[in-house]
Design an enzyme around this catalytic site. Structure first.
Site, PDB file in Angstrom:
ATOM      1  CG  ASP A 367      -2.500  14.730 -73.079  1.00  0.00           C
ATOM      2  OD1 ASP A 367      -3.516  14.996 -73.226  1.00  0.00           O
ATOM      3  OD2 ASP A 367      -2.103  14.185 -71.997  1.00  0.00           O
ATOM      4  CG  ASP A 679       0.595  11.612 -69.406  1.00  0.00           C
ATOM      5  OD1 ASP A 679      -0.300  11.970 -69.868  1.00  0.00           O
ATOM      6  OD2 ASP A 679       0.855  12.120 -68.055  1.00  0.00           O
ATOM      7  CG  ASP A 683      -2.921  10.678 -74.180  1.00  0.00           C
ATOM      8  OD1 ASP A 683      -3.675  11.447 -74.627  1.00  0.00           O
ATOM      9  OD2 ASP A 683      -2.138  10.773 -73.075  1.00  0.00           O
TER      10      ASP A 683
END
Length: 713
Positions: A367, A679, A683
């Site tokens: 990410d 985080d 995700d």
């Protein structure tokens, strides 16, 4: 005051029909529970509907639901909570230690040894299995305890209007149709359609991956737009940064966007760790080889006239002796030691088999926001007219860093004076706060306002002292419609009013007559400034301009620039970006040297994603980037074209949580051992599907194998 306003008059503003005035109130016009349930079960684009249509569909009004109706809906829809998986107990963890093909073979060998009265071999085999289970249980139990400590969730309270009366309740008691009032600092408790917003900005990075807070509005949106573009919706789990708002709850619990992600996670099958795959293959091969060898030996012995009973015992003895009973405990001890070492570096390994997975990883799908970057807007460049660029060091809101010319030299005295004039105006026109408390920097307010305060400190301007030197006369807060903020003030011992302005170029530039250069104030050059602005934006920066100037006469009730019409002096442009973490560049280089492919999957804007990818050396080519829309155009993820296209791509931008999962799934099916780092809630499905799930930050439980609770270690 907005939060105490009973808002009965909102009917005029929102063009509400008679039902909004109470005639269609759920307590007066009885709706069957079935009708209500059916209306909510349909997929509705709340962001594209008029207010009166929304109220009618939800059988509510601006006064809110009556207590009787709340009780009915609470019973029908349940509490506003997400389904949570109970942490594994000690018994479940113990049983998990025996779920290995090699352990199965050892147990069978032990049982056969007992049947043959070979107590010594049986005892040794069972002892090895028990030691293996004890070591694995202790290590995984410690990991689960650490993970549980990271999952502590504060009880969220919400301010609602029910039956025309406002009250504070637990967010768990919210139901569809409730009227919720939001203000800065609040956590959004459910999915909400906003019908009133005042300078309302919400941080949705947890859900969308957007690094910037989103300016919210009550305007109707067009249909078929992604979550990140729905400016009149507030989603559960996001945080209100500035302003106030009021809206109606459209979904609670598992029906929210976060809830749908949670369902996708529970329905996703995790890829097996490489160690488990290899152990299964090893156990299968050794089983076949041992059985084949026993069969050959038995055939030879029988052909030589050996008694069948002796042949049987000989074959069993061969099988038992060929089983590597010391292998499981040896592997477990090695993994346990590695897990302990990683724990000292703030990495919690939740499954011992995952330790070896890191060494087998072939692809890292990371990410961007909060993982590669610090998730804090930071001023990295300042442009002073006409074309003088300055670089700003430091990451995040902590005001440690300095400002240098592009060539690396310290700014000359005249340039430093211009920079300080620029920074002082940005501080005066600022609603944020940044201060040190018990050795830590604390910030409140809009991310850009806080970033301006940090920038000012690096230019040797004390924000607190700068504000003390002026007396505020009037303020115009930032709103998305006007795209600027302005503060009118008087200097100490002066009766003359001045104005400090910051905002978008197109909103501020029309009021600028001059620009402040090294040679003093000169006529403004709009074309040159717009070229520089476009250049910054092409590189993924968010650019805001700062201007100031004198005001003739007094300020009336209408303080907007279009009414006052000041003659401003253009001071400069600040370029912001969510910067990389200090050690990320080195980490990416190390991965590449180790032969690990690094790709970026983010929900953020394509230009921003490509700028960060270029800085990391992942790619700077638009041809190696795909957006969520382009992924949709590829069709079914099962198609060969989908798979082959993904192999060429290094950056995926503006993707949804489900698309993230599809990308990871495709890579896994292509034979890659994929590690996903992230985080945010967005995700979670990808973390679950990957061979290696690494949850960063506060500890997303969807990271089935790793939790990192200090991202800077």
């Amino acid at each position: 005051m907005f939060l105490s306003d009973p808002d009965v008059s909102e009917g005029k503003e929102n063009k509400q029909g008679p039902e909004e005035k109470g005639k269609n109130n759920p307590s007066q016009e009885k709706h069957s529970e079935t009708e209500i349930l059916e209306s909510h079960s349909k997929t509705t684009s709340w962001y594209s509907l008029e207010n009166e249509v929304i109220f009618k569909k939800l059988a509510t009004s601006s006064r809110g639901l009556d207590p009787e109706e709340v009780a009915i809906r609470l019973k029908e829809y349940g509490r506003n909570t997400l389904p949570s998986k109970k942490p594994p107990g000690i018994a479940e963890i113990v049983i998990h230690q025996f779920k290995s093909p090699l352990i199965y073979i050892l147990l069978i060998a032990g049982v056969i040894s007992l049947l043959l009265d070979d107590i010594k071999d049986a005892a040794f085999i069972f002892l090895v299995v028990i030691i293996n289970a004890v070591i694995g249980t202790i290590q995984e139990w410690k990991a689960e305890q650490s993970a549980s400590q990271l999952q502590t969730i504060l009880k969220i309270m919400s301010r609602v209007r029910r039956g025309g009366t406002e009250s504070q309740i637990s967010a768990e008691e919210l139901v569809p149709g409730d009227i919720v009032l939001l203000e800065s600092g609040n956590r959004v408790p459910a999915d909400i359609r906003i019908f009133r917003a005042t300078n309302l900005t919400i941080d949705e990075s947890l859900l969308t991956g957007e690094s910037e807070a989103v300016q919210k509005t009550a305007d109707i949106m067009r249909e078929d737009i992604p979550v990140s573009d729905r400016r009149n919706m507030a989603y559960a789990g996001s945080t209100v940064i500035t302003g106030r708002g009021c809206g109606v709850v459209t979904a609670t619990g598992s029906r929210t966007e976060v809830g749908m992600i949670a369902r996708a996670v529970t329905e996703t099958v995790s890829a097996k760790p490489p160690l488990l795959i290899r152990m299964e293959e090893f156990a299968q091969k050794i089983g076949i080889i041992v059985i084949a060898a026993s069969a050959v030996m038995s055939a030879v012995a029988l052909s030589q006239g050996t008694a069948p009973i002796e042949v049987f015992f000989l074959a069993v003895a061969l099988v038992v002796s060929a089983i590597p009973e010391g292998l499981p405990v040896g592997v477990t001890v090695a993994l346990s030691i590695a897990s302990t070492r990683m724990a000292k570096r703030n990495v919690i390994v939740r499954r011992l088999s995952a330790v070896e997975s890191l060494g087998s990883c072939t692809t890292i799908a990371t990410d961007k926001t909060g993982t590669l970057t610090v998730n804090q807007q930071t001023a990295k460049k300042v442009l002073l007219p006409p074309e003088n660029y300055f670089e700003v060091s430091g990451e995040g809101y902590v005001p440690s860093g300095e400002i240098k010319e592009e060539k690396g030299s310290t700014p000359e005295t005249k340039d430093m004076e211009r920079l300080q004039k620029f920074a002082r105006a940005a501080v005066i026109c600022n609603e944020g706060t940044l201060y040190q408390e018990e050795g830590k920097w604390v910030h409140h307010g809009d991310a850009i306002d806080v970033a301006f305060l940090s920038l000012a400190s690096k230019i040797s301007i004390n924000p607190k002292e700068a504000k003390k030197e002026v007396k505020i006369v009037a303020e115009v807060p930032f709103e998305s419609e006007r795209m600027y903020a302005a503060v009118y003030y008087k200097e100490d011992k002066s009766d003359h009013i001045r104005v400090a302005v910051k905002g978008a170029m197109e909103a501020v530039l029309p009021y600028c007559r001059k620009m402040y250069t090294a040679g003093g104030e000169v006529p403004i050059d709009p074309d040159s400034l717009n070229r520089e602005l476009n250049s910054l934006m092409e590189k993924g920066y968010r650019a805001l301009v700062v201007a100031e100037g004198p005001v003739q006469g007094e300020i009336g009730k209408e303080a907007e620039l279009e009414y006052v019409k000041p003659e401003l002096t253009f001071l400069g442009i600040a370029a912001f970006i969510d910067p990389l973490r200090p050690d990320v560049n080195e980490a990416v280089r190390t991965c590449k040297k180790a032969g690990i492919d690094v790709i970026m999957i983010t929900g953020d804007h394509p230009k921003t994603a490509l700028a960060i990818a270029g800085e990391l050396g992942i790619t700077d080519s638009r041809e190696e980037m795909l957006t969520g829309r382009e992924i949709e155009d590829l069709g079914d993820p099962e198609l060969p074209t989908f798979m082959t296209t993904l192999e060429k791509i290094r950056v995926f931008a503006r993707v949804t949580p489900v698309q993230k999962m599809q990308i990871v799934d495709a890579l896994v099916r292509r034979g890659h051992f994929v590690a996903v780092t992230g985080d945010g809630v967005n995700d979670a499905p990808a973390l679950r599907r990957a061979n290696i799930g690494v949850a960063m930050g506060s500890g997303n439980r969807c990271g089935e194998r790793y939790l990192i609770h200090d991202c800077n270690r």
